[in-house]
Design a protein around this motif. Structure first.
Motif, PDB file in Angstrom:
ATOM      1  N   PHE A   2     -62.664  15.893  -7.641  1.00 39.51           N
ATOM      2  CA  PHE A   2     -63.182  16.698  -6.539  1.00 39.51           C
ATOM      3  C   PHE A   2     -63.531  18.087  -7.052  1.00 39.51           C
ATOM      4  CE2 PHE A   2     -63.860  17.528  -2.119  1.00 39.51           C
ATOM      5  CZ  PHE A   2     -63.590  18.879  -1.951  1.00 39.51           C
ATOM      6  N   ARG A   3     -64.792  18.478  -6.881  1.00 42.61           N
ATOM      7  CA  ARG A   3     -65.210  19.775  -7.391  1.00 42.61           C
ATOM      8  C   ARG A   3     -65.185  20.843  -6.313  1.00 42.61           C
ATOM      9  NH1 ARG A   3     -70.703  20.167 -10.776  1.00 42.61           N
ATOM     10  NH2 ARG A   3     -69.411  18.888 -12.155  1.00 42.61           N
ATOM     11  N   ASN A   4     -65.859  20.645  -5.212  1.00 47.16           N
ATOM     12  CA  ASN A   4     -65.918  21.641  -4.141  1.00 47.16           C
ATOM     13  C   ASN A   4     -66.406  20.987  -2.861  1.00 47.16           C
ATOM     14  OD1 ASN A   4     -68.806  21.491  -4.344  1.00 47.16           O
ATOM     15  ND2 ASN A   4     -68.689  22.854  -6.110  1.00 47.16           N
ATOM     16  N   GLN A   5     -66.669  21.792  -1.848  1.00 46.27           N
ATOM     17  CA  GLN A   5     -67.055  21.257  -0.546  1.00 46.27           C
ATOM     18  C   GLN A   5     -68.472  20.698  -0.520  1.00 46.27           C
ATOM     19  OE1 GLN A   5     -67.407  24.397   2.401  1.00 46.27           O
ATOM     20  NE2 GLN A   5     -67.808  25.916   0.797  1.00 46.27           N
ATOM     21  N   TYR A   6     -69.231  20.877  -1.569  1.00 46.29           N
ATOM     22  CA  TYR A   6     -70.630  20.426  -1.589  1.00 46.29           C
ATOM     23  C   TYR A   6     -70.813  19.078  -2.277  1.00 46.29           C
ATOM     24  CZ  TYR A   6     -71.382  25.303  -0.344  1.00 46.29           C
ATOM     25  OH  TYR A   6     -71.333  26.527   0.280  1.00 46.29           O
ATOM     26  N   ASP A   7     -69.730  18.406  -2.633  1.00 51.09           N
ATOM     27  CA  ASP A   7     -69.892  17.114  -3.310  1.00 51.09           C
ATOM     28  C   ASP A   7     -69.379  15.948  -2.472  1.00 51.09           C
ATOM     29  OD1 ASP A   7     -67.195  17.458  -3.440  1.00 51.09           O
ATOM     30  OD2 ASP A   7     -67.027  17.154  -5.602  1.00 51.09           O
ATOM     31  N   ASN A   8     -69.293  16.138  -1.159  1.00 54.86           N
ATOM     32  CA  ASN A   8     -68.789  15.078  -0.288  1.00 54.86           C
ATOM     33  C   ASN A   8     -69.807  13.972  -0.059  1.00 54.86           C
ATOM     34  OD1 ASN A   8     -66.302  16.350   0.093  1.00 54.86           O
ATOM     35  ND2 ASN A   8     -67.138  17.629   1.728  1.00 54.86           N
ATOM     36  N   ASP A   9     -71.086  14.281  -0.146  1.00 58.05           N
ATOM     37  CA  ASP A   9     -72.109  13.276   0.121  1.00 58.05           C
ATOM     38  C   ASP A   9     -73.352  13.602  -0.698  1.00 58.05           C
ATOM     39  OD1 ASP A   9     -74.484  12.045   1.996  1.00 58.05           O
ATOM     40  OD2 ASP A   9     -72.616  10.918   2.146  1.00 58.05           O
ATOM     41  N   VAL A  10     -74.166  12.580  -0.910  1.00 58.99           N
ATOM     42  CA  VAL A  10     -75.350  12.756  -1.740  1.00 58.99           C
ATOM     43  C   VAL A  10     -76.440  13.572  -1.037  1.00 58.99           C
ATOM     44  CG1 VAL A  10     -76.582  10.680  -0.998  1.00 58.99           C
ATOM     45  CG2 VAL A  10     -76.830  11.466  -3.355  1.00 58.99           C
ATOM     46  N   THR A  11     -76.328  13.753   0.286  1.00 55.35           N
ATOM     47  CA  THR A  11     -77.359  14.503   1.011  1.00 55.35           C
ATOM     48  C   THR A  11     -77.056  16.000   1.087  1.00 55.35           C
ATOM     49  OG1 THR A  11     -76.239  14.080   3.107  1.00 55.35           O
ATOM     50  CG2 THR A  11     -77.942  12.513   2.430  1.00 55.35           C
ATOM     51  N   ILE A  12     -75.957  16.436   0.487  1.00 53.97           N
ATOM     52  CA  ILE A  12     -75.546  17.836   0.583  1.00 53.97           C
ATOM     53  C   ILE A  12     -75.985  18.602  -0.655  1.00 53.97           C
ATOM     54  CG2 ILE A  12     -73.592  19.419   0.795  1.00 53.97           C
ATOM     55  CD1 ILE A  12     -72.080  17.191   2.222  1.00 53.97           C
ATOM     56  N   TRP A  13     -76.728  19.673  -0.415  1.00 60.00           N
ATOM     57  CA  TRP A  13     -77.131  20.559  -1.512  1.00 60.00           C
ATOM     58  C   TRP A  13     -76.092  21.666  -1.689  1.00 60.00           C
ATOM     59  CZ3 TRP A  13     -81.393  19.898  -4.583  1.00 60.00           C
ATOM     60  CH2 TRP A  13     -82.350  18.977  -4.159  1.00 60.00           C
ATOM     61  N   SER A  14     -75.854  22.046  -2.924  1.00 62.27           N
ATOM     62  CA  SER A  14     -75.004  23.206  -3.187  1.00 62.27           C
ATOM     63  C   SER A  14     -75.866  24.459  -3.145  1.00 62.27           C
ATOM     64  CB  SER A  14     -74.345  23.073  -4.559  1.00 62.27           C
ATOM     65  OG  SER A  14     -75.285  23.313  -5.592  1.00 62.27           O
ATOM     66  N   PRO A  15     -75.263  25.652  -3.013  1.00 62.14           N
ATOM     67  CA  PRO A  15     -76.051  26.888  -3.009  1.00 62.14           C
ATOM     68  C   PRO A  15     -76.841  27.104  -4.302  1.00 62.14           C
ATOM     69  CG  PRO A  15     -73.858  27.302  -2.158  1.00 62.14           C
ATOM     70  CD  PRO A  15     -73.859  25.905  -2.694  1.00 62.14           C
ATOM     71  N   LYS A 115     -86.928   2.596  -6.338  1.00 63.72           N
ATOM     72  CA  LYS A 115     -85.701   2.002  -5.794  1.00 63.72           C
ATOM     73  C   LYS A 115     -84.497   2.902  -6.077  1.00 63.72           C
ATOM     74  CE  LYS A 115     -82.949  -2.244  -5.856  1.00 63.72           C
ATOM     75  NZ  LYS A 115     -82.991  -2.456  -4.396  1.00 63.72           N
ATOM     76  N   LEU A 116     -84.449   3.507  -7.257  1.00 62.32           N
ATOM     77  CA  LEU A 116     -83.342   4.399  -7.599  1.00 62.32           C
ATOM     78  C   LEU A 116     -83.342   5.663  -6.747  1.00 62.32           C
ATOM     79  CD1 LEU A 116     -83.458   4.206 -11.510  1.00 62.32           C
ATOM     80  CD2 LEU A 116     -81.708   3.222 -10.041  1.00 62.32           C
ATOM     81  N   GLN A 117     -84.515   6.060  -6.269  1.00 64.98           N
ATOM     82  CA  GLN A 117     -84.616   7.310  -5.521  1.00 64.98           C
ATOM     83  C   GLN A 117     -84.072   7.182  -4.100  1.00 64.98           C
ATOM     84  OE1 GLN A 117     -86.763   8.424  -2.870  1.00 64.98           O
ATOM     85  NE2 GLN A 117     -86.136  10.581  -3.073  1.00 64.98           N
ATOM     86  N   LEU A 118     -84.171   6.010  -3.507  1.00 65.79           N
ATOM     87  CA  LEU A 118     -83.768   5.839  -2.101  1.00 65.79           C
ATOM     88  C   LEU A 118     -82.319   6.246  -1.831  1.00 65.79           C
ATOM     89  CD1 LEU A 118     -85.583   2.541  -1.073  1.00 65.79           C
ATOM     90  CD2 LEU A 118     -86.078   4.861  -0.290  1.00 65.79           C
ATOM     91  N   PRO A 119     -81.331   5.766  -2.615  1.00 64.78           N
ATOM     92  CA  PRO A 119     -79.949   6.150  -2.296  1.00 64.78           C
ATOM     93  C   PRO A 119     -79.611   7.606  -2.623  1.00 64.78           C
ATOM     94  CG  PRO A 119     -80.000   4.784  -4.250  1.00 64.78           C
ATOM     95  CD  PRO A 119     -81.377   4.765  -3.685  1.00 64.78           C
ATOM     96  N   THR A 120     -80.512   8.328  -3.256  1.00 63.08           N
ATOM     97  CA  THR A 120     -80.254   9.748  -3.507  1.00 63.08           C
ATOM     98  C   THR A 120     -80.681  10.616  -2.330  1.00 63.08           C
ATOM     99  OG1 THR A 120     -82.419  10.225  -4.533  1.00 63.08           O
ATOM    100  CG2 THR A 120     -80.680   9.366  -5.960  1.00 63.08           C
ATOM    101  N   GLN A 121     -81.266  10.011  -1.294  1.00 62.28           N
ATOM    102  CA  GLN A 121     -81.830  10.788  -0.190  1.00 62.28           C
ATOM    103  C   GLN A 121     -81.306  10.335   1.180  1.00 62.28           C
ATOM    104  OE1 GLN A 121     -86.093  10.682  -0.223  1.00 62.28           O
ATOM    105  NE2 GLN A 121     -86.329  12.622   0.836  1.00 62.28           N
ATOM    106  N   ARG A 122     -80.496   9.286   1.207  1.00 56.31           N
ATOM    107  CA  ARG A 122     -80.036   8.741   2.475  1.00 56.31           C
ATOM    108  C   ARG A 122     -78.530   8.906   2.617  1.00 56.31           C
ATOM    109  NH1 ARG A 122     -83.561   3.142   3.329  1.00 56.31           N
ATOM    110  NH2 ARG A 122     -85.590   4.150   3.386  1.00 56.31           N
ATOM    111  N   TYR A 123     -78.119   9.287   3.798  1.00 52.06           N
ATOM    112  CA  TYR A 123     -76.705   9.493   4.088  1.00 52.06           C
ATOM    113  C   TYR A 123     -75.946   8.175   4.029  1.00 52.06           C
ATOM    114  CZ  TYR A 123     -72.480  10.719   6.633  1.00 52.06           C
ATOM    115  OH  TYR A 123     -71.176  10.915   6.994  1.00 52.06           O
ATOM    116  N   GLY A 124     -74.727   8.226   3.490  1.00 50.35           N
ATOM    117  CA  GLY A 124     -73.877   7.047   3.478  1.00 50.35           C
ATOM    118  C   GLY A 124     -74.106   6.114   2.314  1.00 50.35           C
ATOM    119  N   ARG A 125     -74.998   6.447   1.395  1.00 45.68           N
ATOM    120  CA  ARG A 125     -75.229   5.625   0.222  1.00 45.68           C
ATOM    121  C   ARG A 125     -74.941   6.438  -1.035  1.00 45.68           C
ATOM    122  NH1 ARG A 125     -80.767   2.305   0.758  1.00 45.68           N
ATOM    123  NH2 ARG A 125     -79.775   1.266  -1.009  1.00 45.68           N
TER     124      ARG A 125
END
Length: 271
Positions: A2-15, A115-125
């Motif tokens: 666990f790094r910080n609060q911005y790594d919980n999901d793939v849809t979250i950008w860090s500052p 195909k690889l790009q889809l799970p980098t942009q959708r919540y829950g994957r």
């Protein structure tokens, strides 16, 4: 990890503009066993290092045939690689059935990248935790492509991915100019030498822990496993033995000269 609060999901950008989940997936590729790909003007070769969890378990297969003109090696999660391999085979078969011609290698890699790009942009994957080296031959010649969990893909002259792969990339960069005119055997030899650079000092390449695949002009994909690899391993062992013999001979000559030196026979003055 666990790094910080911005790594919980793939849809979250860090500052800082980073997506940590994708970076973690890239780390999974670095933890996998190494694989090397390189090409000449007529051939493309993949060489991979196999691992097993214990002596009771057979090593996992690292190189898979996708089509008659395309093969792929993986580093990372084998379960993800198995899913992507099935997808790549389906695309090749569908194109062959529809157009009665082989699917061009760059087009297949582009489809995989989508195909690889889809799970980098959708919540829950989550991103695919595997890196793939794709080797193929089509009307434009041999190809080596690298795909990443970030959905980036690169057209390469030579590439190595996986654990300790930086040593292999250094070898490939140092000998890159010689690959263009290599025949099939010379290209495999360079691949094995690069793969050997990734091994710890106490481990050696053997027929049990590596795999080879080659495809090229007038040559469909051919895989080499187990005893079929032995002749190629002998090619890289012979030069090492030849280099060791002159070094041993020079050491013996140095010892003989020191024993025959007149200065060694002169007694020391104790006064």
């Amino acid at each position: 990890m666990f790094r910080n609060q911005y790594d919980n999901d793939v849809t979250i950008w860090s500052p800082q503009g980073r997506i940590h989940q994708i970076e973690y997936a890239m780390e999974a590729v670095k933890q996998g066993s190494a694989t090397v790909g390189l090409k000449s003007k007529d051939y493309a070769v993949l060489v991979a290092l196999k691992r097993s969890q214990s002596d009771l378990v057979a090593p996992q297969k690292k190189i898979n045939k996708i089509s008659a003109h395309i093969t792929a090696s993986i580093s990372g999660l084998t379960s993800d690689a198995r899913s992507l391999g099935k997808f790549m085979r389906s695309e090749c078969l569908q194109h062959q059935f529809t157009y009665s011609m082989r699917l061009p290698v760059p087009r297949l890699v582009g489809i995989v990248g989508s195909k690889l790009q889809l799970p980098t942009q959708r919540y829950g994957r989550r991103p695919f935790g595997v890196g793939i080296l794709v080797a193929g031959y089509d009307e434009k010649g041999p190809h080596i492509f690298q795909t990443c969990p970030s959905a980036n893909y690169y057209n390469c002259k030579a590439m190595a991915i996986g654990s300790r792969s930086q040593s292999a990339r250094t070898y490939l960069e140092r000998n890159l100019d010689t690959f263009e005119d290599c025949n099939a055997e010379e290209l495999i030899k360079h691949g094995l030498l690069a793969l050997r650079e990734t091994l710890p000092s106490e481990q050696q390449l053997s027929a049990k822990n590596c795999s080879i695949a080659i495809v090229g002009k007038d040559k469909d994909v051919e895989l080499f496993e187990d005893e079929a690899i032995t002749p190629y391993l002998e090619m890289i062992e012979q030069p090492a033995e030849e280099e060791a013999q002159p070094e041993a001979a020079s050491g013996e000559m140095a010892v003989d000269q020191s024993e025959a030196s007149p200065e060694a026979a002169v007694p020391m003055d104790e006064n």
